[in-house]
Design a protein around this motif. Structure first.
Motif, PDB file in Angstrom:
ATOM      1  N   PHE A  21       3.711   3.025  -2.902  1.00 46.73           N
ATOM      2  CA  PHE A  21       4.714   2.374  -2.067  1.00 46.73           C
ATOM      3  C   PHE A  21       4.204   1.757  -0.773  1.00 46.73           C
ATOM      4  CE2 PHE A  21       7.085   5.707  -4.407  1.00 46.73           C
ATOM      5  CZ  PHE A  21       7.873   4.865  -5.171  1.00 46.73           C
ATOM      6  N   LEU A  22       3.116   2.239  -0.239  1.00 46.05           N
ATOM      7  CA  LEU A  22       2.652   1.760   1.068  1.00 46.05           C
ATOM      8  C   LEU A  22       1.479   0.809   0.914  1.00 46.05           C
ATOM      9  CD1 LEU A  22       2.906   5.103   3.079  1.00 46.05           C
ATOM     10  CD2 LEU A  22       4.602   3.269   2.880  1.00 46.05           C
ATOM     11  N   LYS A  23       1.727  -0.280   0.185  1.00 50.45           N
ATOM     12  CA  LYS A  23       0.679  -1.265  -0.055  1.00 50.45           C
ATOM     13  C   LYS A  23       1.279  -2.669   0.048  1.00 50.45           C
ATOM     14  CE  LYS A  23       1.540  -1.208  -4.973  1.00 50.45           C
ATOM     15  NZ  LYS A  23       1.063  -0.937  -6.284  1.00 50.45           N
ATOM     16  N   PRO A  24       0.483  -3.616   0.489  1.00 50.29           N
ATOM     17  CA  PRO A  24       0.963  -4.999   0.527  1.00 50.29           C
ATOM     18  C   PRO A  24       1.200  -5.527  -0.887  1.00 50.29           C
ATOM     19  CG  PRO A  24      -1.012  -4.734   1.864  1.00 50.29           C
ATOM     20  CD  PRO A  24      -0.834  -3.470   1.063  1.00 50.29           C
ATOM     21  N   THR A  25       2.154  -6.443  -1.008  1.00 53.08           N
ATOM     22  CA  THR A  25       2.428  -7.087  -2.292  1.00 53.08           C
ATOM     23  C   THR A  25       2.291  -8.596  -2.116  1.00 53.08           C
ATOM     24  OG1 THR A  25       4.795  -7.346  -1.895  1.00 53.08           O
ATOM     25  CG2 THR A  25       4.075  -5.260  -2.874  1.00 53.08           C
TER      26      THR A  25
END
Length: 90
Positions: A21-25
């Motif tokens: 969840f804590l990643k750039p997209t």
């Protein structure tokens, strides 16, 4: 020993959470649509992104990851419910 196993499971879940969840997209907010959520949800999500994301992700990135994970986890159930909508109950 049981306490160590619980701590290891918790650590693994934290690592999994961060990597999921804590990643750039690649999702760009201006290419999407507006969605309205409650002020409480917006505040909670903003805190999560700010505090846990460390300035590396946006609210759009976080929501994209949450929804992507939800669709992966429940995709089959969603498809089943959707396909049953066209069938008569009786």
């Amino acid at each position: 020993m049981k306490k160590i196993e619980q701590k290891q499971k918790q650590t693994l879940r934290i690592v999994q959470y961060k990597s999921t969840f804590l990643k750039p997209t690649d999702c760009v907010a201006k290419n999407g649509k507006s969605v309205y959520i409650s002020a409480e949800f917006h505040q909670n999500l903003s805190h999560i992104v700010f505090m846990l994301g460390g300035g590396k992700i946006t609210l759009t990135d976080y929501l994209h990851s949450v929804l992507n994970n939800h669709f992966q986890d429940f995709g089959e159930e969603i498809r089943t419910i959707y396909s049953n909508k066209d069938k008569f109950i009786l």
